[in-house]
Design a protein around this motif. Sequence first.
Motif, PDB file in Angstrom:
ATOM      1  N   GLU A  36      49.836 -35.564  40.314  1.00 25.08           N
ATOM      2  CA  GLU A  36      49.767 -36.577  39.451  1.00 25.08           C
ATOM      3  C   GLU A  36      50.752 -37.960  40.159  1.00 25.08           C
ATOM      4  OE1 GLU A  36      50.938 -36.205  35.105  1.00 25.08           O
ATOM      5  OE2 GLU A  36      51.137 -34.194  35.584  1.00 25.08           O
ATOM      6  N   GLU A  37      51.648 -37.616  40.831  1.00 18.67           N
ATOM      7  CA  GLU A  37      52.460 -38.532  41.772  1.00 18.67           C
ATOM      8  C   GLU A  37      51.145 -39.274  42.725  1.00 18.67           C
ATOM      9  OE1 GLU A  37      56.443 -39.706  44.165  1.00 18.67           O
ATOM     10  OE2 GLU A  37      55.945 -37.599  43.458  1.00 18.67           O
TER      11      GLU A  37
ATOM     12  N   ILE B  19      48.034 -39.053  42.880  1.00 15.08           N
ATOM     13  CA  ILE B  19      46.929 -39.700  42.215  1.00 15.08           C
ATOM     14  C   ILE B  19      47.280 -41.226  41.817  1.00 15.08           C
ATOM     15  CG2 ILE B  19      45.357 -39.820  40.408  1.00 15.08           C
ATOM     16  CD1 ILE B  19      45.320 -36.847  40.574  1.00 15.08           C
ATOM     17  N   LYS B  20      48.760 -41.258  41.159  1.00 19.52           N
ATOM     18  CA  LYS B  20      48.959 -42.555  40.805  1.00 19.52           C
ATOM     19  C   LYS B  20      49.166 -43.748  42.052  1.00 19.52           C
ATOM     20  CE  LYS B  20      51.983 -42.744  37.431  1.00 19.52           C
ATOM     21  NZ  LYS B  20      51.298 -43.515  36.369  1.00 19.52           N
ATOM     22  N   ASP B  21      49.875 -42.998  43.032  1.00 16.29           N
ATOM     23  CA  ASP B  21      50.276 -43.791  44.142  1.00 16.29           C
ATOM     24  C   ASP B  21      48.780 -44.427  44.870  1.00 16.29           C
ATOM     25  OD1 ASP B  21      53.069 -43.352  44.155  1.00 16.29           O
ATOM     26  OD2 ASP B  21      52.966 -41.731  45.633  1.00 16.29           O
TER      27      ASP B  21
ATOM     28  N   VAL C  58      45.737 -44.941  43.338  1.00 17.82           N
ATOM     29  CA  VAL C  58      45.335 -45.643  42.558  1.00 17.82           C
ATOM     30  C   VAL C  58      46.141 -47.089  42.243  1.00 17.82           C
ATOM     31  CG1 VAL C  58      44.615 -46.509  39.997  1.00 17.82           C
ATOM     32  CG2 VAL C  58      44.231 -44.180  40.866  1.00 17.82           C
ATOM     33  N   ASN C  59      47.263 -47.043  42.577  1.00 15.53           N
ATOM     34  CA  ASN C  59      48.188 -48.186  42.579  1.00 15.53           C
ATOM     35  C   ASN C  59      47.920 -48.848  43.663  1.00 15.53           C
ATOM     36  OD1 ASN C  59      49.641 -47.605  40.118  1.00 15.53           O
ATOM     37  ND2 ASN C  59      51.161 -46.806  41.078  1.00 15.53           N
TER      38      ASN C  59
ATOM     39  N   ARG D 212      44.197 -51.836  40.590  1.00 12.90           N
ATOM     40  CA  ARG D 212      43.892 -50.720  40.022  1.00 12.90           C
ATOM     41  C   ARG D 212      42.614 -50.365  39.431  1.00 12.90           C
ATOM     42  NH1 ARG D 212      46.459 -48.044  36.641  1.00 12.90           N
ATOM     43  NH2 ARG D 212      47.329 -46.459  37.777  1.00 12.90           N
TER      44      ARG D 212
ATOM     45  N   ARG E  98      43.709 -34.678  35.675  1.00 13.94           N
ATOM     46  CA  ARG E  98      44.761 -35.489  35.937  1.00 13.94           C
ATOM     47  C   ARG E  98      44.155 -36.962  36.498  1.00 13.94           C
ATOM     48  NH1 ARG E  98      46.011 -30.931  39.120  1.00 13.94           N
ATOM     49  NH2 ARG E  98      47.729 -29.783  38.183  1.00 13.94           N
TER      50      ARG E  98
ATOM     51  N   LYS F 250      43.189 -38.956  33.422  1.00 13.71           N
ATOM     52  CA  LYS F 250      44.394 -39.521  32.853  1.00 13.71           C
ATOM     53  C   LYS F 250      44.923 -40.750  33.201  1.00 13.71           C
ATOM     54  CE  LYS F 250      47.769 -36.684  31.377  1.00 13.71           C
ATOM     55  NZ  LYS F 250      47.750 -36.863  30.053  1.00 13.71           N
ATOM     56  N   GLU F 251      44.495 -40.771  34.600  1.00  8.85           N
ATOM     57  CA  GLU F 251      45.250 -41.948  35.321  1.00  8.85           C
ATOM     58  C   GLU F 251      44.065 -43.110  35.478  1.00  8.85           C
ATOM     59  OE1 GLU F 251      47.848 -44.358  37.089  1.00  8.85           O
ATOM     60  OE2 GLU F 251      48.208 -42.119  36.528  1.00  8.85           O
TER      61      GLU F 251
ATOM     62  N   ASP G 199      42.224 -47.465  31.765  1.00  9.27           N
ATOM     63  CA  ASP G 199      41.552 -48.831  32.285  1.00  9.27           C
ATOM     64  C   ASP G 199      39.944 -49.063  32.283  1.00  9.27           C
ATOM     65  OD1 ASP G 199      42.033 -51.429  33.629  1.00  9.27           O
ATOM     66  OD2 ASP G 199      40.729 -50.780  34.946  1.00  9.27           O
TER      67      ASP G 199
END
Length: 314
Positions: free
Chosen positions: A68-69, A71-73, A75-76, A81, A119, A122-123, A127
């Motif tokens: 998850e981390e 993926i978040k990094d 997309v950020n 985003r 995952r 969810k990210e 949006d």
Amino acid sequence: MALKNVLVTGCSSGIGLAIAARLAKDEQKRFKVYATMRNLSKQEALVQAAEECVGETLEIKQLDVCSEESIKDCVNDIPDRKVDILVSNAGIGLIGPIECQSIDEMKTVMDTNFFGLVRLLKEILPDMKRRKDGHIVIISSVMGIQGILFNDVYSASKFAVEGFCESLAIQALKFKLQLSLIEPGPVITEFERKVFEDGMKMDPSGVDDETANMFTDIYLKNYKSVFQSLGQTAEDVAEHTLKVILAENPPFRHQTNNLYTPLTTLKYADPNGDLPIDTFYKMVFQHDKIFNASLNFIKLLRWRSTRSFDLGKT
């Protein structure tokens, strides 16, 4: 017209690489492709395939669908985003008797092929829902419709994806989102080569002799023949994916291989579910000579068609 941001996973080889390169090289320059892979040291093949696009319509980023981390990094790192189109492609295969496979191996397949998609959504989904705009494209498989001998766990992961998406698609409509499942049959890629090689290395000592012989003497023996006769290229799947992305009303399901479609049609022809299972059983165990002859005939027809096409161009 502003470029659409496309996030593609699993781009180090195979279908993901072909899709990323095809979209990045779009002549009308409609896409900004964020091609991702778990290990950036494996980006050379993608760079070679779309060298002129790197830094322009193509950016290569690290993303591990099991984190998850990660993926978040990733997309950020995309401006605002904003992901207009998600192409969820990353996956792994597993073949062989389940007695020879560990539960950890099975969990890894499910974690990558199914929970990897979860995952990502969810990210990215919140949006898309807020903007009421977006297209989610999942590279599934015909094995998410019809299970195949000795592909039990892989089929289970794709069935999970298909059921998950059937449910999610109803919600997506409410938010004006598009959701499409791309369902290839056999595709000739590095992915399939590795799956086959891992199958060849499998220790059959944990299973009875009849099952072991079935796997080695029937399944593995015919593996290459099936791919040579029915297999597509990754580039062909990429073209199908592009057409789905560009469609005014994208389909929920799209099979990419007309040669394989009659086999999946059996699933819908009999509500009891007996027809496809009985048909596959007879193909493998009772009419194997006819089945192999049919594969060779298809292979010959495709070879002659290719030869005819090539000669026509020269």
